[in-house]
Design a protein around this motif. Structure first.
Motif, short mmCIF file in Angstrom:
data_model
loop_
_atom_site.label_atom_id
_atom_site.label_comp_id
_atom_site.label_asym_id
_atom_site.label_seq_id
_atom_site.Cartn_x
_atom_site.Cartn_y
_atom_site.Cartn_z
N PRO A 87 -6.03 -0.78 1.66
CA PRO A 87 -5.76 0.61 1.27
C PRO A 87 -6.75 1.09 0.22
CG PRO A 87 -3.78 -0.77 1.05
CD PRO A 87 -4.94 -1.70 1.30
N ALA A 93 -5.62 6.08 0.84
CA ALA A 93 -4.36 6.05 1.58
C ALA A 93 -3.66 4.75 1.23
CB ALA A 93 -4.61 6.12 3.07
N THR A 94 -2.36 4.83 0.95
CA THR A 94 -1.65 3.59 0.66
C THR A 94 -1.11 2.98 1.94
OG1 THR A 94 0.28 4.94 0.16
CG2 THR A 94 -1.02 4.13 -1.71
N SER A 95 -0.93 3.83 2.96
CA SER A 95 -0.51 3.29 4.25
C SER A 95 -0.96 4.21 5.36
CB SER A 95 1.02 3.14 4.28
OG SER A 95 1.61 4.42 4.34
N TRP A 96 -1.11 3.67 6.55
CA TRP A 96 -1.44 4.45 7.74
C TRP A 96 -0.61 3.85 8.87
CZ3 TRP A 96 -4.35 1.43 4.74
CH2 TRP A 96 -4.88 0.26 5.26
N LYS A 120 -0.14 8.05 4.09
CA LYS A 120 0.46 8.29 2.76
C LYS A 120 -0.67 8.27 1.73
CE LYS A 120 4.94 8.71 3.21
NZ LYS A 120 5.49 10.04 2.84
N ARG A 129 -2.45 8.12 -1.85
CA ARG A 129 -2.20 7.47 -3.15
C ARG A 129 -1.96 8.53 -4.23
NH1 ARG A 129 -3.34 2.37 -4.75
NH2 ARG A 129 -4.50 1.94 -2.85
N GLN A 130 -0.99 8.29 -5.10
CA GLN A 130 -0.68 9.26 -6.14
C GLN A 130 -1.40 8.90 -7.44
OE1 GLN A 130 1.30 12.23 -5.43
NE2 GLN A 130 0.47 11.33 -3.56
N SER A 157 1.94 14.21 -0.51
CA SER A 157 1.47 12.83 -0.40
C SER A 157 1.39 12.37 1.06
CB SER A 157 2.39 11.90 -1.18
OG SER A 157 3.68 11.97 -0.62
N TRP A 182 -8.67 4.93 -10.30
CA TRP A 182 -7.31 4.50 -9.93
C TRP A 182 -7.17 2.99 -9.75
CZ3 TRP A 182 -7.37 2.07 -5.21
CH2 TRP A 182 -8.44 2.37 -4.36
N GLY A 183 -8.25 2.32 -9.43
CA GLY A 183 -8.16 0.88 -9.13
C GLY A 183 -8.58 0.04 -10.31
#
Lengths: 531, 326
Positions: free
Chosen positions: A67, A70-73, A84, A86-87, A135, A220-221
């Motif tokens: 990811p 996007a946190t998920s696809w 989804k 990422r926030q 989101s 963010w990371g």
């Protein structure tokens, strides 16, 4: 002398490290031609730009999806994917990432006018992109797309607001709306436009000199290990190695194989991994008359036994050991196992006696003459590999000459079908066998975009069908089975002869560590401090 | 003088036109840029799009006419690779090359003339012989190898100087970036400048020595000596001024080729000049950039030749007289 030299180098190095603890210099082989992330679809641009921009999905060192923005696809059905977002992600100016930025970026990518190689290929696969809420996005594809994650990883996301988009941006069947005036790549000479969500901000970009980066505090990371990074381009191999040895840079990509021992001997390190690139031979096999650059009765390559004889005549391990200096691996497939779609098939044996017998059986016991085309500056030691193959083939009775030219010449001639037999390489960008199979094994058919690189003109309807089906099968297990079957048939018929997988090598100073990547990317955010 | 200038300009123009045609045809023959530009995994549609955008789907004569038409209006086309005007990209890279060549030019002429003068005045001395031997070495060494050797000795072994790159730059005249005004920039410039200098310097040494040897036995030198003119004045006025004439011609001609083809040095030291750009463009089959580059080279060399002719007249009054009467 040698000792003195070593001491001096180590001393210089020690000084260098102390002075610049947090800064890092990297030397690449090729320079990006723009810092507009949508200008040119090429690995050369993607590697340095991945420090600045993020896509929705990223791939890891072994080409598996991870990811990013996007946190998920998740596939909702065959065509629709729920993404989804990422926030808490911010652009380099501190503004938050919103779904609008995603839609805008996907809309902008195909609109770059002077692009030498456009991202339109990926965007055109999408029918629409809808914003569900802050989101969530829904991507709808035109065809079922099993490699959705790979496509999602291609487009870097930039800020819609910075680019002057309208409040609402949509991506529908009729194209995009709300784009405003789309800034072309030239505006990126103002570095303010080169703004992504990535680990680094651009501080300077001087063509031919350097791309300078500074860590972005709001990333963010995980924060990268080095705050200040200079990415230089040194295209010649010798000077690139010298820059490393002199301590000008701490990491270089693709050092020449013959220098590796020396680099190690002076206290530097190397890391390497199998790349997604296979070097192969293609044999012109569709026609019954003699193909170009060949002297024989009819077309010997049309006969499967002759193709098998050629494969058996090549001592792949010998090439790896003696010409590639061990920095390659003999290949039995179109992509190095255990990547997706491979079978772990054994490498064709080196058996010159069997090769001679097969040639005799096919009616070519007296051999024939052929010219092997190859580039001389594209792959590692390409011309020498071609020479070795020519000698091996000559030993079993196929008198072989080598016609090795510079890459630009070679590819133009190959694409005009000027060669009866040639050596080239294929890197699978998707990290599965669908890429080489569809490009080089499927029957050439422009209308469905198959066999675009099938210059051997191998053709088998059964294989075609399996490949076509695999390309739209979303179920991984089934798709892998189809790919494996297609590859097995094509290789059983010796439609294409894999030679070896290149290893990608990085050389670095002792104080840094670089985890080797199969996609050959050299990125600053992946450079770690050695423990 | 005016007639002479006009005639020279006419000739120059012809050279430019012939060159443009040759370059275009030559570049056309190399290969198809689309094969290099488009990513292998892009589809056939993408290939067709790029081919059409670059105008490569049209027949060759039509491409040539378009090129010639645009060139007449000063537009040498957009680079295939960068998507921006080719000329703009070259001009962006030009200051780095000019800076390096001028430093090399000053070094090679200054050192070359002085050493050549010494070797010419005292040909049998140890110094004279050493200089001559050194100059043979100087122009026998292949530039690439010599550059690598400089890097190995001064950067890798001794660690005194950086192995390449341009270092820090400052902007002067609102936007022109130069490195010779910063310490870091200067340090980066030393090795490439030396590399570029060695060959030219050797050439100048040999030329200066030969002409000095020619000038020294001349009557006017003998006369000056008989008249009791000081040795220093004879050397610097009578000998130096007269031996400079051929030196200026050669240095002028060499400057053109130095600017245009500093390629090897720029490649070894990854100096971001125009020469490196040319090599990269050839590898990528960036036709407009190659053509624009070569056209500009022709212009530079033609212009320098003109300037040399003018300087020549200033150094040698006889040329000026001959020019006026013609």
């Amino acid at each position: 002398m040698n000792r003195l030299y070593l001491t001096a180098a180590v001393a210089a190095l020690a000084l260098g490290t102390q002075a610049q603890a947090e800064s890092l210099a990297i030397a690449l082989k090729t320079e990006p031609n723009s810092i507009d992330p949508h200008f040119n679809y090429s690995a050369v641009n993607i590697a340095p730009l991945s420090n600045i921009y993020d896509p929705l999905v990223e791939s890891d060192a072994v080409k598996k999806p991870i990811p990013a923005l996007a946190t998920s696809w998740t596939a909702l059905d065959d065509l629709r994917w729920e993404i989804k977002l990422r926030q808490g992600v911010t652009f380099h100016d501190g503004s938050p990432l919103t779904p609008r930025d995603v839609v805008y970026s996907w809309c902008r990518a195909p609109l770059i006018e002077n692009s030498p190689s456009s991202y339109a290929t990926f965007v055109n696969k999408m029918a629409s992109i809808e914003i569900v809420d802050d989101s969530t996005l829904i991507f709808t594809t035109k065809e079922p797309n099993p490699l959705m994650w790979s496509d999602l990883s291609q487009i870097f996301i930039i800020s819609a607001a910075k680019m002057g988009a309208e409040e609402t941006v949509t991506f529908g069947a009729e194209g995009c709306t709300g784009m405003g005036e789309v800034p072309q790549s030239a505006v990126f000479s103002d570095l303010g436009y080169a703004m992504g969500t990535g680990p680094y901000k651009v501080t300077e970009f001087n063509r031919g000199e350097a791309l300078r980066l500074e860590a972005y505090d709001g990333f963010w990371g995980d924060k990268p290990d080095y705050d200040d990074v200079t990415i230089r381009t040194i295209s010649s191999d010798g000077p690139r190695v010298a820059a490393l040895l002199a301590g000008d840079v701490q990491l270089i990509e693709s050092p020449p194989i013959q220098d590796i021992e020396r680099i190690k001997g002076e206290g530097f390190k190397t890391t390497e991994t199998k790349s997604a690139r296979v070097i192969y031979l293609q044999l012109r096999q569709d026609m019954t008359e003699t193909p170009p650059m060949m002297e024989a009765e009819g077309n010997p390559l049309h006969d499967q036994r002759v193709r098998q004889a050629i494969s058996y005549a090549i001592n792949r391990q010998g090439i790896v050991d003696r010409i590639m200096g061990g920095y390659a691996e003999a290949a039995g497939e179109l992509l190095a196992p255990p990547m997706f779609g491979t079978t772990g098939r054994a490498v064709d044996p080196y058996d010159p006696e069997k090769a001679k017998a097969l040639l005799a059986e096919a009616g070519y016991g007296d051999g024939f003459k052929v010219t092997l085309g190859a580039p001389n500056d594209r792959y590692v030691n390409d011309e020498r590999v071609a020479q070795a193959i020519a000698q091996m083939l000559t030993q079993v009775g196929i008198t072989t000459d080598v016609d090795a030219t510079t890459a630009s010449q070679f590819f133009s001639r190959r694409n005009k079908l000027d060669f009866g037999m040639f050596m080239a390489g294929w890197g699978s960008s998707s990290g599965d066998t669908s890429s080489p199979l569809n490009a080089m094994v499927a029957t050439a058919n422009k209308d469905i975009g198959a066999g675009g690189w099938n210059y051997g003109r191998y053709s088998n309807p059964v294989v075609d069908e399996k490949i076509a089906k695999a390309l739209v099968t979303v179920d991984d297990a089934e798709r892998e089975k189809l790919l494996q079957e297609a590859e097995t048939i094509a290789l059983d018929e010796f439609g294409i002869l894999p030679l070896h997988y290149e290893l990608t090598v990085w050389a670095m100073a002792p104080e840094v560590h670089y985890e080797p990547r199969s996609d050959q990317r050299t990125a600053a955010y992946l450079v770690e401090k050695a423990e | 003088m005016l007639v002479y200038l006009i005639r020279r300009l006419g000739q120059s123009l012809l050279v430019v036109v012939v060159m443009a045609t040759l370059v275009f045809l030559g570049v056309y023959a190399i290969g198809n840029p689309v094969d290099i530009l488009v990513a292998p995994d892009a589809g056939a549609a993408e290939i067709a799009r790029v081919t059409e955008r670059l105008g490569l789907d049209k027949p060759m004569w039509q491409q040539f006419l378009t090129f010639a038409g645009n060139a007449l209006q000063g537009d040498l086309g957009d680079s295939f690779v960068y998507g921006r005007p080719a000329l703009e990209i070259i001009l962006e890279r030009m200051p780095a090359t000019l800076e390096l060549t001028f430093v090399a030019l000053v070094l090679s002429t200054g050192l070359g003339v002085s050493l050549g003068l010494v070797a010419g005045l005292w040909p049998e001395s140890v110094a004279g012989r050493t200089i001559m031997a050194g100059s043979i070495l100087g122009f026998s060494l292949p530039s690439f190898w010599q550059g690598m050797l400089l890097i190995m000795v001064f950067s890798v072994m001794l660690g005194w100087l950086p192995a390449g790159g341009r270092g820090d730059t400052v902007e002067i005249f609102g936007g022109l970036r130069v490195s010779f005004l910063t310490w870091d920039g200067l340090v980066h410039m030393i090795l490439p400048a030396i590399n570029l200098t060695i060959f030219k310097m050797s050439l100048v040494i040999r030329l200066a020595r030969a002409t000095t040897r020619e000038v020294v036995p001349q009557d006017y030198v003998k006369f000056a000596r008989a008249k009791g003119v000081s040795r220093l004045r004879i050397t610097f006025v009578h000998v130096l001024k007269n031996m400079m004439i051929p030196v200026v011609t050669i240095v002028g001609l060499e400057l053109g080729s130095m600017i245009a083809f500093a390629v090897v040095t720029e490649t070894v030291f990854s100096w971001p000049g125009m020469g490196k750009l040319l090599i990269d463009s050839i590898n990528l089959l960036d036709r407009p950039l190659i053509v624009a580059y070569l056209m500009m080279t022709v212009l530079i060399i033609v212009t320098i030749n003109l300037v040399v002719d003018v300087i020549y007249t200033l150094l040698d009054p006889r040329v000026r007289l001959a020019g006026t009467s013609a």
